[in-house]
Design a protein around this motif. Structure first.
Motif, short mmCIF file in Angstrom:
data_model
loop_
_atom_site.label_atom_id
_atom_site.label_comp_id
_atom_site.label_asym_id
_atom_site.label_seq_id
_atom_site.Cartn_x
_atom_site.Cartn_y
_atom_site.Cartn_z
N GLU A 65 63.44 42.25 57.97
CA GLU A 65 64.83 42.42 57.56
C GLU A 65 65.11 41.81 56.19
O GLU A 65 66.17 42.05 55.62
CB GLU A 65 65.77 41.79 58.61
N ASP A 66 64.18 41.00 55.67
CA ASP A 66 64.36 40.44 54.33
C ASP A 66 63.13 40.74 53.48
O ASP A 66 62.02 40.94 53.98
CB ASP A 66 64.60 38.94 54.42
N SER A 71 59.86 36.73 58.75
CA SER A 71 59.49 36.92 60.17
C SER A 71 59.13 38.39 60.36
O SER A 71 59.91 39.17 60.92
CB SER A 71 60.64 36.53 61.09
N PRO A 72 57.96 38.79 59.89
CA PRO A 72 57.64 40.22 59.85
C PRO A 72 57.28 40.80 61.22
O PRO A 72 56.79 40.10 62.11
CB PRO A 72 56.44 40.28 58.92
N ILE A 73 57.59 42.06 61.35
CA ILE A 73 57.06 42.88 62.45
C ILE A 73 55.78 43.51 61.91
O ILE A 73 55.81 44.19 60.88
CB ILE A 73 58.06 43.96 62.86
N TYR A 99 65.74 47.63 56.57
CA TYR A 99 64.46 46.93 56.68
C TYR A 99 63.65 47.16 55.41
O TYR A 99 63.88 48.12 54.66
CB TYR A 99 63.66 47.44 57.88
N PHE A 100 62.68 46.27 55.19
CA PHE A 100 61.73 46.40 54.09
C PHE A 100 60.33 46.57 54.69
O PHE A 100 60.01 45.96 55.71
CB PHE A 100 61.78 45.19 53.17
N ALA A 101 59.52 47.39 54.04
CA ALA A 101 58.18 47.68 54.57
C ALA A 101 57.16 47.63 53.44
O ALA A 101 57.46 48.02 52.30
CB ALA A 101 58.17 49.05 55.24
N LYS A 102 55.95 47.19 53.78
CA LYS A 102 54.83 47.22 52.83
C LYS A 102 53.54 47.38 53.60
O LYS A 102 53.39 46.86 54.72
CB LYS A 102 54.80 45.96 51.97
N ALA A 103 52.63 48.15 53.05
CA ALA A 103 51.32 48.33 53.65
C ALA A 103 50.48 47.06 53.44
O ALA A 103 50.70 46.31 52.47
CB ALA A 103 50.63 49.54 53.05
N PHE A 104 49.55 46.83 54.36
CA PHE A 104 48.62 45.72 54.17
C PHE A 104 47.21 46.17 54.53
O PHE A 104 47.01 47.15 55.26
CB PHE A 104 49.05 44.51 55.01
N MET A 105 46.22 45.40 53.97
CA MET A 105 44.82 45.60 54.36
C MET A 105 44.12 44.27 54.36
O MET A 105 44.44 43.37 53.56
CB MET A 105 44.13 46.58 53.42
#
Length: 485
Positions: A65-66, A71-73, A99-105
């Protein structure tokens, strides 16, 4: 725009790789676009761009939410071999929220992230519900958008069971017990409370068996009328084999019966109102019946014989208006005839014929001194006594069965139904002319109405099986509350 950005990055990479003499190792992680959102579900597309063989121990997306992702989902998609796109999906989000989203690896124990994109979950919407009127236990369909798995539905104060949710847009709901006759429907989707502007109407009406006819007989083709002393029913035949010569009176307060001797000759198929009784058959053998012409004035418990009828009357409709008696149609003589009796002069006048034939099998009632009657095609006719005009004003929506239904007025509403072999009854608002179905009466499929009365806002209905149902069955007297839950 996000797709264009990704395509531009791809083109730059391919150009860079093609124009370099020495191949450079490059790994780019892109949070490409939001594929789908609902009020609680999110689906995101990511892409890994590289010119080398690569193995990831984990990959997926972070959502928060930030923008600091405190506190990520985390949507973990696990191991990935080589470049290419990947899609992550998760539910349990809050509706109408950014919401904010970013890919991760996870590349060799080192977590790397792609660019950040913004998304917003959708708000729930309610559009309609059907039916707008119904019974407890029936199914209702609520149409809308973005319903979540934890959606709740309330009918007034009663919560309904949701049996199925289709495509987050269609709720299958079981109508719960009534907390009122007309109640709002409230849909709760997480923290959103949505209410339909028009209330749901419960189908209502309760029946109470309060007494039985005092004799173990089944009477047919009888008369019934109401006096100050009580509800009166009698004459006719006993199982169509012999005449029933008495009238029985039910006193509502004490719930007791007493016999009223009738001084006239026995008869069946006679007409009766509060103040008059007459006509009918003087014999038991049909084709044709012997007509009874005698005519009586009812004065509470007393009967005064008047001059004989100047016409044949067998199963005629009789009603009173402005102090006069009207006798309409029948199954003998002029079946279109309308006759008016003036008690001041003791004389009859013959009015213009009705547009269709009517008899006692046609449900009818009087409101504001005018006659309403339903013909054999379910058309509702109004006869205005002051002008003598017949008007077709509507259609009865229920089943006519085999005729002989009741028509009774309470206040500004009429109750019509309970025809032979029919257990349903309808309410007609005489101001709006709107029909509303009431609850069915219990009993046998072969039941029919023997008599009906109105007292203090309640209907009193006598029912028993028709003669085709063999056995010793009582004539039941029910008290019907049109507004009972």
């Amino acid at each position: 725009m996000r797709k264009l950005l990704s395509l531009s990055i791809l083109l730059l990479l391919f150009t860079g790789w093609a124009c370099t003499d020495e191949e450079t190792d490059s790994v780019i992680l892109v949070t490409e676009e939001v594929l789908y959102t609902s009020s609680e579900n999110v689906r995101i597309l990511g892409r890994l761009l590289t010119n080398q063989n690569i193995s990831l121990s984990d990959h997926g997306f972070y959502l928060s939410e930030d923008e600091n992702f405190s506190s990520p989902i985390i949507i973990s998609l696990g191991v990935k071999e080589g470049p290419g796109k990947f899609i992550g999906e998760s539910n349990g989000f809050t509706n109408s929220k950014t919401y904010f989203a970013k890919a991760f690896m996870d590349l060799g124990g080192e977590i790397q992230f792609g660019n950040i994109i913004e998304l917003k979950t959708l708000s729930p919407v309610i559009n309609s519900y059907s039916p707008a009127f119904g019974l407890v236990g029936n199914e209702m369909i609520i149409l809308g958008q973005n319903f979540t798995e934890d959606t709740r539905v309330f009918f007034g104060n009663s919560e309904a069971a949701i049996t199925k949710i289709d495509f987050e847009s269609r709720l299958h709901v079981t109508i719960p017990p009534a907390s009122g006759v007309s109640v709002p429907i409230r849909v709760e989707v997480q923290d959103k409370i949505l209410t339909f502007p028009i209330n749901f109407e419960y189908q209502i009406g309760t029946y109470e068996l309060i007494s039985k006819f005092p004799e173990s007989v089944r009477i047919y083709d009888n008369v019934f009328f109401q006096t100050t002393a009580g509800l009166n029913v009698g004459l006719g035949t006993v199982s169509k084999n012999s005449f029933y010569t008495k009238i029985q009176q039910f006193e509502i307060g004490s719930k007791t019966w007493k016999e009223m001797p009738f001084p006239g000759s026995p008869r069946s198929f006679a007409f009766s109102t509060k103040n008059y009784l007459g006509g009918g058959s003087a014999g038991l053998v049909p084709n044709p019946y012997e007509v009874n012409y005698s005519f009586w004035k009812i004065n509470e418990g007393n009967f005064e014989q008047l001059k004989d009828l100047p016409f044949e009357s067998l199963e005629s409709i009789a009603f009173e208006s402005n102090g006069s008696l009207y006798v309409l149609g029948g199954k003998t003589g002029n079946v279109f005839g309308l006759r008016k009796y003036n008690p001041n002069t003791g004389s009859w006048s013959f009015l213009p014929d009705s547009p269709v034939s009517f008899n006692a099998s046609n449900a009818n009632f009087v409101y504001q001194n005018n006659l309403y009657v339903i013909d054999s095609e379910a058309n509702l006719w109004l006869y205005t006594t002051s002008s003598g005009v017949w008007s077709k004003i509507g259609v009865y929506p229920g089943s006519l069965g085999q005729g002989y239904g009741l028509g009774q007025v309470i206040g500004n509403k009429a109750y019509v139904g309970l025809f032979k072999r029919v257990s349903s009854i309808w309410e007609l608002d005489l101001n709006s002319m709107k029909w509303t179905s009431k609850n069915d009466i219990s009993g046998f499929p072969q039941d029919f109405t023997v008599a009906h009365f109105e007292k203090d806002g309640f209907l009193y209905i006598m029912r028993m099986p028709e003669i085709t149902l063999a056995g010793n069955y009582p004539i039941n007297l029910y008290k019907f509350d049109p507004n009972g839950l």
